[in-house]
Design a protein around this motif. Structure first.
Motif, short mmCIF file in Angstrom:
data_model
loop_
_atom_site.label_atom_id
_atom_site.label_comp_id
_atom_site.label_asym_id
_atom_site.label_seq_id
_atom_site.Cartn_x
_atom_site.Cartn_y
_atom_site.Cartn_z
N ASP A 44 0.83 -1.20 0.00
CA ASP A 44 0.00 0.00 0.00
C ASP A 44 0.87 1.26 0.00
O ASP A 44 0.63 2.20 -0.76
N LYS A 45 1.89 1.25 0.83
CA LYS A 45 2.81 2.40 0.89
C LYS A 45 3.57 2.57 -0.42
O LYS A 45 3.76 3.68 -0.91
N ALA A 46 3.99 1.45 -1.01
CA ALA A 46 4.69 1.51 -2.30
C ALA A 46 3.77 2.06 -3.38
O ALA A 46 4.18 2.86 -4.22
N SER A 47 2.51 1.65 -3.35
CA SER A 47 1.53 2.15 -4.32
C SER A 47 1.34 3.65 -4.17
O SER A 47 1.28 4.39 -5.16
N ASP A 48 1.26 4.11 -2.93
CA ASP A 48 1.14 5.55 -2.67
C ASP A 48 2.37 6.30 -3.19
O ASP A 48 2.25 7.37 -3.78
N ALA A 49 3.55 5.73 -2.96
CA ALA A 49 4.79 6.37 -3.42
C ALA A 49 4.81 6.47 -4.94
O ALA A 49 5.23 7.49 -5.50
N VAL A 50 4.36 5.43 -5.62
CA VAL A 50 4.32 5.45 -7.08
C VAL A 50 3.40 6.56 -7.57
O VAL A 50 3.73 7.30 -8.50
N GLU A 51 2.25 6.71 -6.92
CA GLU A 51 1.32 7.78 -7.29
C GLU A 51 1.96 9.16 -7.13
O GLU A 51 1.82 10.02 -8.00
N VAL A 52 2.66 9.37 -6.03
CA VAL A 52 3.32 10.66 -5.78
C VAL A 52 4.39 10.91 -6.85
O VAL A 52 4.48 12.01 -7.40
N ILE A 53 5.18 9.89 -7.14
CA ILE A 53 6.23 10.03 -8.15
C ILE A 53 5.64 10.32 -9.51
O ILE A 53 6.14 11.20 -10.24
N GLU A 54 4.56 9.62 -9.87
CA GLU A 54 3.92 9.88 -11.16
C GLU A 54 3.39 11.31 -11.23
O GLU A 54 3.54 11.98 -12.26
N ASP A 55 2.79 11.79 -10.14
CA ASP A 55 2.28 13.17 -10.11
C ASP A 55 3.43 14.17 -10.27
O ASP A 55 3.33 15.13 -11.04
N LYS A 56 4.51 13.94 -9.52
CA LYS A 56 5.65 14.86 -9.59
C LYS A 56 6.29 14.83 -10.97
O LYS A 56 6.67 15.87 -11.51
N ALA A 57 6.41 13.63 -11.55
CA ALA A 57 6.99 13.51 -12.89
C ALA A 57 6.12 14.25 -13.90
O ALA A 57 6.64 14.93 -14.81
N GLY A 58 4.81 14.14 -13.75
CA GLY A 58 3.90 14.88 -14.63
C GLY A 58 4.08 16.38 -14.49
O GLY A 58 4.08 17.11 -15.48
N ASP A 59 4.25 16.84 -13.25
CA ASP A 59 4.47 18.26 -13.01
C ASP A 59 5.77 18.72 -13.66
O ASP A 59 5.81 19.79 -14.29
N VAL A 60 6.82 17.93 -13.50
CA VAL A 60 8.12 18.29 -14.09
C VAL A 60 8.00 18.33 -15.61
O VAL A 60 8.50 19.26 -16.26
N PHE A 61 7.33 17.35 -16.19
CA PHE A 61 7.15 17.31 -17.65
C PHE A 61 6.39 18.55 -18.12
O PHE A 61 6.77 19.18 -19.10
N ASP A 62 5.31 18.90 -17.41
CA ASP A 62 4.52 20.07 -17.79
C ASP A 62 5.35 21.34 -17.73
O ASP A 62 5.26 22.19 -18.63
N LYS A 63 6.16 21.49 -16.69
CA LYS A 63 7.00 22.68 -16.56
C LYS A 63 8.07 22.72 -17.66
O LYS A 63 8.34 23.77 -18.23
N ALA A 64 8.65 21.56 -17.97
CA ALA A 64 9.67 21.51 -19.02
C ALA A 64 9.05 21.85 -20.37
O ALA A 64 9.65 22.57 -21.18
N LYS A 65 7.86 21.35 -20.61
CA LYS A 65 7.16 21.64 -21.87
C LYS A 65 6.86 23.14 -21.97
O LYS A 65 7.07 23.75 -23.02
N GLU A 66 6.41 23.71 -20.86
CA GLU A 66 6.11 25.15 -20.84
C GLU A 66 7.37 25.97 -21.12
O GLU A 66 7.34 26.91 -21.92
N LYS A 67 8.48 25.59 -20.49
CA LYS A 67 9.74 26.30 -20.71
C LYS A 67 10.22 26.15 -22.15
O LYS A 67 10.72 27.11 -22.75
N ALA A 68 10.05 24.96 -22.72
CA ALA A 68 10.46 24.73 -24.11
C ALA A 68 9.64 25.59 -25.07
O ALA A 68 10.17 26.16 -26.02
N LEU A 69 8.34 25.69 -24.80
CA LEU A 69 7.48 26.52 -25.65
C LEU A 69 7.84 28.00 -25.51
O LEU A 69 7.85 28.73 -26.51
N ASP A 70 8.16 28.43 -24.28
CA ASP A 70 8.60 29.81 -24.07
C ASP A 70 9.89 30.07 -24.83
O ASP A 70 10.04 31.12 -25.48
N LEU A 71 10.82 29.13 -24.76
CA LEU A 71 12.09 29.28 -25.47
C LEU A 71 11.86 29.35 -26.97
O LEU A 71 12.45 30.19 -27.66
#
Length: 90
Positions: A44-71
């Motif tokens: 259960d804890k591992a599943s929760d950790a995976v969810e957090v990591i997926e959310d954070k990875a999605g956030d990082v991807f969105d920010k990188a995409k935004e920065k790339a479009l700005d560039l």
């Protein structure tokens, strides 16, 4: 959701086995129940950790995409400005 239910099942079944082992004096059943319960908790804890990591990875991807479009926009503006300055000189 299926993982959460399986994890909960392991915890509940494990706790039942542990309790049955305590009541009957069966140390092996008690240990197996405790292990199954802990395994459910860990999964259960591992599943929760995976969810957090997926959310954070999605956030990082969105920010990188935004920065790339700005560039891209900034480079496009620079190229256009440079072209206009060059055209004015001729």
């Amino acid at each position: 959701m299926s993982d959460k239910l399986n994890n909960l099942k392991d915890k509940v079944v494990g706790e039942a086995k542990e309790g049955a082992g305590k009541v009957t004096g069966d140390k092996e059943l008690e240990a197996k129940g405790k292990a199954q319960s802990l395994f459910g908790e860990l999964k259960d804890k591992a599943s929760d950790a995976v969810e957090v990591i997926e959310d954070k990875a999605g956030d990082v991807f969105d920010k990188a995409k935004e920065k790339a479009l700005d560039l891209k926009d900034n480079v496009g503006d620079f190229v256009e400005d440079t072209k206009n300055k060059f055209d004015k000189k001729q």
